[in-house]
Structures are given as C-alpha cells and as structure tokens.
Write an enzyme that holds these catalytic residues in place. Structure first.
Site, PDB file in Angstrom:
ATOM      1  N   LYS A  86      11.984  28.715-107.839  1.00 51.90           N
ATOM      2  CA  LYS A  86      11.446  27.417-108.231  1.00 51.90           C
ATOM      3  C   LYS A  86       9.987  27.323-107.802  1.00 51.90           C
ATOM      4  O   LYS A  86       9.567  27.919-106.809  1.00 51.90           O
ATOM      5  CB  LYS A  86      12.249  26.274-107.603  1.00 51.90           C
ATOM      6  N   LYS A  97      18.749  27.105 -95.747  1.00 49.98           N
ATOM      7  CA  LYS A  97      17.604  26.888 -94.857  1.00 49.98           C
ATOM      8  C   LYS A  97      17.672  27.812 -93.635  1.00 49.98           C
ATOM      9  O   LYS A  97      16.646  28.289 -93.149  1.00 49.98           O
ATOM     10  CB  LYS A  97      17.558  25.429 -94.401  1.00 49.98           C
ATOM     11  N   LYS A 153       4.945  24.811-103.242  1.00 48.70           N
ATOM     12  CA  LYS A 153       3.634  24.280-102.891  1.00 48.70           C
ATOM     13  C   LYS A 153       2.709  25.367-102.360  1.00 48.70           C
ATOM     14  O   LYS A 153       1.622  25.070-101.866  1.00 48.70           O
ATOM     15  CB  LYS A 153       3.799  23.167-101.841  1.00 48.70           C
TER      16      LYS A 153
END
Length: 334
Positions: A194, A111, A197
């Site tokens: 992956k 992150k 959204k």
C-alpha cells in the site's frame, strides 16, 4: 441523522492514498451526517516515533484536512490528545475485556512483525482505544478500509460487553467501505505494498505540482508496451487507478484498446494544496494548534451538537458517570 467517526494517525504527511481511500469519503459524509474526524496522535505512539516530528505531523495533518475540503462548520475536527476522555473510556474497555480478544486481532501480529524492537502494551490495547474513539461520541458509522474490519468487529464486541455489565449504552457500529479502487492505492515504487508516507513511495498532499510530476514519471511500471490494468500488470494497474480516481474517468475508458499513451500527470496536481482555494502557505499562517484562540476556531462541532467538542464529551461523560459507578455494585442483570 447518524453520527460518523473516523481518524488518521499522524505518523507522517498524508498522501494520495489517504485522500482517495478515506478523506474523499469523509468530505461527502460531512454533508449528510453528524461527523467527528480526528487526528489520532495517541495511536501514533504505538509504533516508533520522534516526539518533535509527531508534533509537526499533527499540524501537517490538520493543514491537509482543511486543504482538501473538511469543513469545521460542518464536522467536528479533533486532536485525540486534546480530549483525555478518550483515554479514560479506553482504560475502562481494557479493564473489562480479556487479553485474548486483543491478541487475536490480525494487525497486532502485523505490527510486531514490522517493529519487533518496539512491542508495547499500547500496541496490544490499540483496539480498546480505537473503540473508545468511536463510542465516546456514540457513533454508529465508521468509514474504514477492509484491513480495519476486525477492529470494527472488536468495537462491537467491546460495546456488547460494556452494555451487558452496565446497562444499554452503546449501539452497534457499522463500517462504511470505500470503493475497491480507492481502497487499494499502492506504492509508486513497489505496487505490491500500500502507498506509504515514505519519500518517493507516495504522493503527499503537500507535494508541489512539480514534485507530483517527478514522482509519477519515476514510478515503476511493468514490462511490455501495452498500457492496461490486470493481475499481471500491478504497477500499471496502480497508475491507471490513480489517474482514474483523480480524473473521474473509469479505468476501462482511460485506454480501452491497450495502446501506448501518455498519462495526463497534470490531472494529479489538482489535489495538491497549492492548487486549492486556501493554499498551504496561507493556512500555515492561519492555523497554529499551539494558539488557544485559533485552536478553538478550528475544533468545532456540527450544529446538531451543543458547545465545543470538548464540552460535548464532558457532558456525555457526566451522564455516564452514574453508569460507571455501578461497577462497585456488580454486573447488571441480563
């Protein structure tokens, strides 16, 4: 009967990868166990967010949960920020565990690399709150992807530390892994990542049938005329995996000879909300998380629990209060 907990961050509208990799398993589990499924919105603020969009995303995720088959009569459905005891237990976990435990979690470094401009304390302490989400309900089963296994290990380490200091309270948590195919639904634009959204990279559960067809037809493919899966065909492997998961036909049988064929895009549309018994528009009128009456209707607990989800948590913490007060007396003897 075991208790299950799992949740999804409302960082955007849910997509097909969320359904196949997680929610599909939840729907099966709600008929077998006492389940608590959450919209974990406090986790969503550890990465860049817009407050107005986050509030809207919470409602959208709630709609998606109901649309694809999560049943409030069978499982407890919660919004994390509506149950402040998650934060209280999370703070205790942060306070009794060394910083080095949190620094070694792989997702923390990932992150930081993704958002170097947004490195915050919440991101570092993320595993403590995740452990609280799970352990507050004394859950022992958690459906996760492979990338979340370090968090389950961390949860068990935290539980052991707490038990050692304040007495036996939490049991070992076990991970429920999805199938290899379901856990690896990749981006339609970059099959090395992956599904996300972000715009055309994923198929949102709220997409219309026409939008699903458009995204599938514009998805990247691999060179060559053969339609087959394999290490050198990442894009086709992803599309065949999606088709296989939605149709229920094993990849090996979708096109066993590797000949040119046309994927049945319409099969994917069965997962869109407009094709489900209670469509998105009807649910949008029915569900308003800002309305206390409808909120109480939605946030329920399975029959095995007493009262509303909030009452259960409060009762649980009343019982643990005596354990927490032992902190002043020093660690319990091993």
């Amino acid at each position: 009967m075991a208790r299950v907990f799992s949740g999804i961050r409302p960082s955007g509208r849910l997509h097909l990868g969320n359904y196949l990799g997680a929610i599909k398993t939840w729907i099966e589990l709600q008929d077998k166990h006492d389940c608590v499924f959450g919209i974990v919105d406090y986790h969503a603020i550890t990465t860049p967010f817009d407050p107005d969009e986050l509030r809207e995303n919470v409602r959208e995720v709630a709609l998606d949960y109901l649309a694809v088959g999560l049943d409030p009569q069978k499982a407890a459905l919660i919004v994390q920020s509506h149950v402040p005891e998650h934060l209280e237990l999370g703070w205790i976990f942060q306070s009794i565990c060394p910083v080095s435990w949190f620094e070694r979690v792989p997702t923390y470094k990932e992150k930081i690399a993704q958002h170097p401009e947004y490195v915050n304390l919440g991101l570092l302490a993320y595993p403590a709150l995740m452990a609280a989400d799970i352990l507050i309900y004394k859950s022992t089963l958690v459906p996760v992807g492979e990338d979340q296994l370090p968090h389950i290990e961390m949860t068990n380490d935290i539980a052991k530390r707490f038990n050692r200091m304040f007495g036996e309270t939490f049991k070992k948590v076990l991970a429920i892994l999805g199938t290899t195919e379901s856990a690896r639904i990749m981006s339609l634009k970059d099959p090395t990542k992956k599904m996300s959204k972000t715009e055309d990279e994923g198929i949102a559960l709220s997409d219309s049938p026409d939008e699903v067809r458009r995204k599938m037809k514009t998805a990247v493919t691999d060179s060559g005329r053969e339609i087959k899966s394999g290490g050198n065909k990442p894009a086709l492997t992803n599309l065949l995996t999606v088709y296989s998961e939605v149709s229920g036909v094993p990849i090996q049988k979708t096109n066993p000879n590797g000949q040119s064929t046309t994927l049945q895009y319409d099969s994917l549309c069965r997962l869109t909300r407009t094709d489900l018994p209670l469509g998105a528009y009807e649910m949008r009128d029915y569900l308003d998380l800002g309305n206390p009456n409808l909120q109480r209707t939605w946030i329920r607990t399975p029959p095995a629990l007493t009262g509303t989800g909030r009452q259960y948590v409060m009762d649980y913490f009343d019982g643990l209060g005596r354990t927490y007060r032992r902190i002043a007396k020093g660690p319990a003897a091993n």
